[in-house]
Enzyme design. Structure first.
Site, PDB file in Angstrom:
ATOM      1  N   LEU A  73       0.802  -1.215   0.000  1.00  0.00           N
ATOM      2  CA  LEU A  73       0.000   0.000   0.000  1.00  0.00           C
ATOM      3  C   LEU A  73       0.840   1.272   0.000  1.00  0.00           C
ATOM      4  O   LEU A  73       0.382   2.311  -0.469  1.00  0.00           O
ATOM      5  CB  LEU A  73      -0.976  -0.015   1.173  1.00  0.00           C
ATOM      6  CG  LEU A  73      -1.959  -1.195   1.157  1.00  0.00           C
ATOM      7  CD1 LEU A  73      -2.853  -1.170   2.382  1.00  0.00           C
ATOM      8  CD2 LEU A  73      -2.783  -1.208  -0.116  1.00  0.00           C
ATOM      9  N   HIS A  74       2.066   1.205   0.492  1.00  0.00           N
ATOM     10  CA  HIS A  74       2.896   2.424   0.506  1.00  0.00           C
ATOM     11  C   HIS A  74       3.321   2.842  -0.903  1.00  0.00           C
ATOM     12  O   HIS A  74       3.780   3.972  -1.097  1.00  0.00           O
ATOM     13  CB  HIS A  74       4.098   2.270   1.433  1.00  0.00           C
ATOM     14  CG  HIS A  74       5.208   1.430   0.888  1.00  0.00           C
ATOM     15  ND1 HIS A  74       6.511   1.586   1.287  1.00  0.00           N
ATOM     16  CD2 HIS A  74       5.219   0.444  -0.024  1.00  0.00           C
ATOM     17  CE1 HIS A  74       7.277   0.723   0.634  1.00  0.00           C
ATOM     18  NE2 HIS A  74       6.507   0.019  -0.142  1.00  0.00           N
ATOM     19  N   ASP A  75       3.149   1.966  -1.879  1.00  0.00           N
ATOM     20  CA  ASP A  75       3.498   2.282  -3.261  1.00  0.00           C
ATOM     21  C   ASP A  75       2.375   3.005  -4.003  1.00  0.00           C
ATOM     22  O   ASP A  75       2.555   3.393  -5.151  1.00  0.00           O
ATOM     23  CB  ASP A  75       3.828   1.000  -4.041  1.00  0.00           C
ATOM     24  CG  ASP A  75       5.174   0.424  -3.653  1.00  0.00           C
ATOM     25  OD1 ASP A  75       6.044   1.170  -3.185  1.00  0.00           O
ATOM     26  OD2 ASP A  75       5.347  -0.795  -3.824  1.00  0.00           O
TER      27      ASP A  75
ATOM     28  N   ILE B 220       4.772   6.385  -0.026  1.00  0.00           N
ATOM     29  CA  ILE B 220       4.289   7.197   1.088  1.00  0.00           C
ATOM     30  C   ILE B 220       4.189   6.316   2.318  1.00  0.00           C
ATOM     31  O   ILE B 220       3.670   5.205   2.269  1.00  0.00           O
ATOM     32  CB  ILE B 220       2.933   7.856   0.772  1.00  0.00           C
ATOM     33  CG1 ILE B 220       2.498   8.759   1.921  1.00  0.00           C
ATOM     34  CG2 ILE B 220       1.866   6.833   0.463  1.00  0.00           C
ATOM     35  CD1 ILE B 220       1.325   9.655   1.611  1.00  0.00           C
TER      36      ILE B 220
END
Length: 118
Positions: A26-28, A71
């Protein structure tokens, strides 16, 4: 646990498992794409049984970190994102500050706080 390749932008092919584990995925993606991923997981989940385990940073700084197109979200941002996807965080497991966490979430809905099950 059995790892499986899957296009997480399409519906989850395995329904009602005990856990759906997402590690460093999910950070991508921005919130809009993450919402698609999480909604696909939520649609496959069995109420009161299935969980989503998100293995990412849940930072405790006032602002998230953005680095190289990724993020790292703050705990408040995770809560907002998961809530929008119809999920409720049960617990965030963090061994030490500024390290990766396991965010444990289940389907949100009526009666989630009163201990009743269906």
């Amino acid at each position: 646990m059995e790892p499986m390749a899957h296009d997480f932008f399409t519906p989850q092919p395995i329904m009602g498992t005990r856990a759906y584990y997402l590690r460093n995925i999910l950070h991508d993606w921005g919130d809009e794409k993450c919402l698609i991923i999480l909604l696909n997981k939520a649609a496959a989940m069995k109420p009161w049984y299935s969980k989503v385990l998100v293995n990412e940073f849940a930072i405790f700084r006032p602002r998230p970190l953005c680095l190289l197109g990724a993020i790292e979200r703050a705990e408040k941002q995770w809560r907002e994102l998961l809530t929008t996807a119809g999920l409720q965080i049960e617990r965030i497991w963090t061994a030490e500050p500024e390290s990766q966490s396991i965010i444990e979430a289940r389907l949100a809905g009526p009666g989630v706080d009163d201990g009743e099950s269906t």
